[in-house]
Design a protein around this motif. Structure first.
Motif, PDB file in Angstrom:
ATOM      1  N   ARG A 187       0.821  -1.213   0.000  1.00 33.12           N
ATOM      2  CA  ARG A 187       0.000   0.000   0.000  1.00 33.12           C
ATOM      3  C   ARG A 187       0.858   1.267   0.000  1.00 33.12           C
ATOM      4  O   ARG A 187       0.394   2.337  -0.381  1.00 33.12           O
ATOM      5  N   LEU A 188       2.115   1.146   0.424  1.00 31.78           N
ATOM      6  CA  LEU A 188       3.026   2.295   0.358  1.00 31.78           C
ATOM      7  C   LEU A 188       3.198   2.782  -1.070  1.00 31.78           C
ATOM      8  O   LEU A 188       3.454   3.968  -1.307  1.00 31.78           O
ATOM      9  N   LEU A 189       3.103   1.870  -2.038  1.00 36.17           N
ATOM     10  CA  LEU A 189       3.376   2.197  -3.434  1.00 36.17           C
ATOM     11  C   LEU A 189       2.117   2.173  -4.289  1.00 36.17           C
ATOM     12  O   LEU A 189       2.189   2.033  -5.508  1.00 36.17           O
ATOM     13  N   THR A 190       0.960   2.348  -3.657  1.00 35.86           N
ATOM     14  CA  THR A 190      -0.313   2.283  -4.380  1.00 35.86           C
ATOM     15  C   THR A 190      -0.356   3.235  -5.558  1.00 35.86           C
ATOM     16  O   THR A 190      -0.862   2.892  -6.634  1.00 35.86           O
ATOM     17  N   SER A 191       0.187   4.435  -5.397  1.00 37.91           N
ATOM     18  CA  SER A 191       0.100   5.457  -6.446  1.00 37.91           C
ATOM     19  C   SER A 191       1.388   5.609  -7.242  1.00 37.91           C
ATOM     20  O   SER A 191       1.503   6.503  -8.086  1.00 37.91           O
ATOM     21  N   TYR A 192       2.351   4.741  -6.995  1.00 37.31           N
ATOM     22  CA  TYR A 192       3.656   4.876  -7.643  1.00 37.31           C
ATOM     23  C   TYR A 192       3.587   4.505  -9.122  1.00 37.31           C
ATOM     24  O   TYR A 192       2.924   3.547  -9.513  1.00 37.31           O
ATOM     25  N   ARG A 193       4.272   5.277  -9.945  1.00 35.58           N
ATOM     26  CA  ARG A 193       4.443   4.985 -11.362  1.00 35.58           C
ATOM     27  C   ARG A 193       5.935   4.959 -11.674  1.00 35.58           C
ATOM     28  O   ARG A 193       6.673   5.837 -11.250  1.00 35.58           O
ATOM     29  N   SER A 194       6.362   3.968 -12.435  1.00 32.79           N
ATOM     30  CA  SER A 194       7.779   3.813 -12.739  1.00 32.79           C
ATOM     31  C   SER A 194       8.288   4.967 -13.600  1.00 32.79           C
ATOM     32  O   SER A 194       7.623   5.381 -14.553  1.00 32.79           O
ATOM     33  N   GLY A 195       9.484   5.450 -13.275  1.00 34.70           N
ATOM     34  CA  GLY A 195      10.077   6.543 -14.035  1.00 34.70           C
ATOM     35  C   GLY A 195      10.790   6.083 -15.290  1.00 34.70           C
ATOM     36  O   GLY A 195      11.025   6.881 -16.206  1.00 34.70           O
ATOM     37  N   GLN A 196      11.163   4.812 -15.354  1.00 35.25           N
ATOM     38  CA  GLN A 196      11.842   4.293 -16.537  1.00 35.25           C
ATOM     39  C   GLN A 196      11.568   2.803 -16.684  1.00 35.25           C
ATOM     40  O   GLN A 196      11.140   2.134 -15.742  1.00 35.25           O
ATOM     41  N   MET A 239       9.386   5.153   8.384  1.00 34.67           N
ATOM     42  CA  MET A 239       8.408   4.096   8.177  1.00 34.67           C
ATOM     43  C   MET A 239       7.774   3.691   9.499  1.00 34.67           C
ATOM     44  O   MET A 239       8.437   3.621  10.533  1.00 34.67           O
ATOM     45  N   MET A 240       6.487   3.383   9.447  1.00 30.27           N
ATOM     46  CA  MET A 240       5.743   2.954  10.620  1.00 30.27           C
ATOM     47  C   MET A 240       5.109   1.590  10.348  1.00 30.27           C
ATOM     48  O   MET A 240       4.951   1.177   9.201  1.00 30.27           O
ATOM     49  N   LEU A 241       4.711   0.905  11.419  1.00 36.74           N
ATOM     50  CA  LEU A 241       4.081  -0.407  11.274  1.00 36.74           C
ATOM     51  C   LEU A 241       2.840  -0.340  10.399  1.00 36.74           C
ATOM     52  O   LEU A 241       2.575  -1.245   9.604  1.00 36.74           O
ATOM     53  N   ASP A 242       2.081   0.749  10.497  1.00 39.51           N
ATOM     54  CA  ASP A 242       0.859   0.877   9.700  1.00 39.51           C
ATOM     55  C   ASP A 242       1.130   1.010   8.204  1.00 39.51           C
ATOM     56  O   ASP A 242       0.206   0.886   7.391  1.00 39.51           O
ATOM     57  N   ASP A 243       2.391   1.269   7.842  1.00 39.30           N
ATOM     58  CA  ASP A 243       2.737   1.433   6.431  1.00 39.30           C
ATOM     59  C   ASP A 243       2.826   0.111   5.683  1.00 39.30           C
ATOM     60  O   ASP A 243       2.838   0.098   4.444  1.00 39.30           O
ATOM     61  N   MET A 244       2.932  -0.991   6.410  1.00 39.18           N
ATOM     62  CA  MET A 244       3.267  -2.253   5.746  1.00 39.18           C
ATOM     63  C   MET A 244       2.645  -3.426   6.477  1.00 39.18           C
ATOM     64  O   MET A 244       2.116  -3.285   7.581  1.00 39.18           O
TER      65      MET A 244
END
Length: 481
Positions: A87-96, A327-332
């Motif tokens: 969920r940390l990377l839900t909105s992530y888009r690859s740069g290359q 980073m927190m426990l809720d992050d992962m």
């Protein structure tokens, strides 16, 4: 139209029997029909794929116009999601686009989307909290395996004949066994890496694919292989003649039935191996049953978990820099948290000793293969597990959530306990990742309930030719089920 494999698909495109656009449309229809019950995909790029099918020039491409799904972990395509199941990377888009994915596109594949995986690929099942569990096509109450579970379910269900995957401890071969597929993990250094990550899990992790046929497996390996001088692990390429040669007339094959970590191996898994051994013996090959595994599996796995924790800590340090906060426990998920926090306590000198131990394991197996050409084991100790089979106790979950309160050695004991049930289920695949050897799971077994089991061959570094040839022998003899 029905195709036996990806090679047949590409031949249809090259021979103008079917257009790439028609192939993509058919595959999209299959995905939309099958995925609601399987949950194999995490994202889709249908419109872009259809546009590429219309506009790209596929002449001379070995996989011309073949639809493909990438794994949603470490297989970056510019502008597309890459969540790693987190969920940390839900909105992530690859740069290359990474070199492996670019090579797949250069071979003619058209990427339709991404497949489901556990958070950061830590598990042998796919059940990320972000995307949900992947169901086994043969039995929806069971998990399709991990970490390439979505890829395996997509191929075994018939969405498409081949899917991109990766393997850091069995993540190609375990779901291949559960889903009745061919799962090759190539030799360390065989497949393109970079331009961002060059030594995934210190070389333990390597990308390839899940397939249905030996023809696709061989063809993909031949065209995907590289001799990449900027890589920390460099191999000479295999010639087409190497990869198409039949098995030598004389081979010594070691057979190991017992678990390298001391767990139970099911009667069905052992029977699959013994039947394969009898078949090979009938072909004139020497079979030698081992009294004990060639490596100490417990020592090897302890080193593996130390590596995993250290690399996870480094990964989350990078994410902290990227996000500008701790980073927190809720992050992962809890397993990720436990690995992350335990990795903070491992001294550099201990990590150095771990990597030296891997070199020792590699040397030991090189000596082993001076006597035995192949090592044959079960791929997994059991069939695909039921959903929730590896649920942790509340007491253990509480300790993992508060892992910072324990000294380093106790932290590592908790990590071992965290993985113990799942490791007993799949104890055979990880050692080839530590040593860098090639290994393959072949779909030769089924239980009375119709659930798939695989047999697992390991060869010396650089000897994928032996694995492909033994797979070809089993396939041509009608022993794939």
């Amino acid at each position: 139209m029905l195709f036996s494999d990806a090679t047949a698909m590409s031949e249809a495109v090259r021979n103008r029997e079917m257009s790439a656009e028609e192939l993509v449309q058919e595959t999209i229809a299959k995905i939309e029909n099958l995925d609601p019950s399987l949950n194999a995909l995490t994202s889709k790029r249908y419109e872009k794929a259809l546009q590429e099918a219309k506009e790209r020039d596929f002449s001379g491409k070995p996989f011309a116009g073949v639809p493909l799904l990438l794994k949603d972990l470490g297989q970056n395509q510019a502008g597309e999601p890459s969540t790693g199941g987190s969920r940390l990377l839900t909105s992530y888009r690859s740069g290359q686009t990474d070199n492996y994915v670019q090579r797949l596109e250069d071979l003619g594949f058209i990427i339709l989307g991404r497949t489901n995986t556990p958070e950061f690929g830590f598990k042998n099942i796919s059940d990320a909290e972000l995307h949900g569990a992947v169901n086994l096509p043969d039995d929806l109450t069971r998990n399709a395996g991990g970490s390439s579970g979505g890829a395996a379910a997509a191929v075994s269900s018939g969405m498409l004949p081949l899917a991109a995957a990766s393997d850091g401890g069995g993540s190609i071969r375990i779901p291949a066994a559960f889903n009745g597929l061919v799962g090759l993990k190539p030799t360390r250094g065989r497949i393109p890496v970079g331009p961002e990550s060059f030594r995934g899990w210190q070389g333990a992790s390597i990308k390839f694919a899940l397939t249905r046929t030996m023809r696709d497996t061989r063809r993909l390996l031949y065209h995907l292989q590289t001799c990449q001088l900027e890589s920390p692990f460099i191999l000479p390429k295999l010639s087409r003649q190497n990869l198409e040669s039949p098995l030598p007339k004389s081979l010594r094959i070691a057979v190991q039935l017992n678990s390298p970590v001391g767990g139970r191996v099911s009667e069905e898994a052992q029977t699959s191996v013994l039947e394969a051994a009898r078949f090979l013996e009938g072909q004139g090959y020497e079979i030698h049953l081992l009294d004990r595994p060639p490596l100490d599996g417990v020592d090897a796995m302890q080193s593996y978990y130390l590596m995993n924790a250290t690399e996870t800590a480094a990964m989350f340090d990078h994410l902290e820099e990227m996000l500008g906060r701790p980073m927190m426990l809720d992050d992962m998920e809890l397993m990720s948290w436990a690995l992350f926090r335990s990795g903070q306590t491992i001294p550099a000198k201990l990590y150095s000793k771990v990597l030296s131990a891997w070199d020792t394991y590699s040397h030991h197996m090189a000596v082993f293969h001076q006597t035995y050409d192949l090592l044959l084991t079960p791929t997994t100790a059991e069939v695909a597990p039921k959903h929730g089979q590896f649920a942790l106790s509340e007491n253990l979950k509480n300790k993992l959530a508060n892992i910072d309160a324990f000294p380093m050695q106790e932290q590592q004991e908790l990590i071992w306990e965290m993985f113990s049930d799942s490791l007993d289920w799949t104890p055979f695949t990880q050692q080839a990742n530590l040593t860098g050897q090639p290994a393959i799971s072949l779909p030769t077994g089924r239980t009375a309930q119709g659930l798939a089991l695989g047999i697992h061959f390991t060869a010396a570094k650089g000897r994928e030719d032996l694995l492909l040839a033994v797979g070809q022998l089993f396939e041509e003899s009608g022993r794939f089920v």
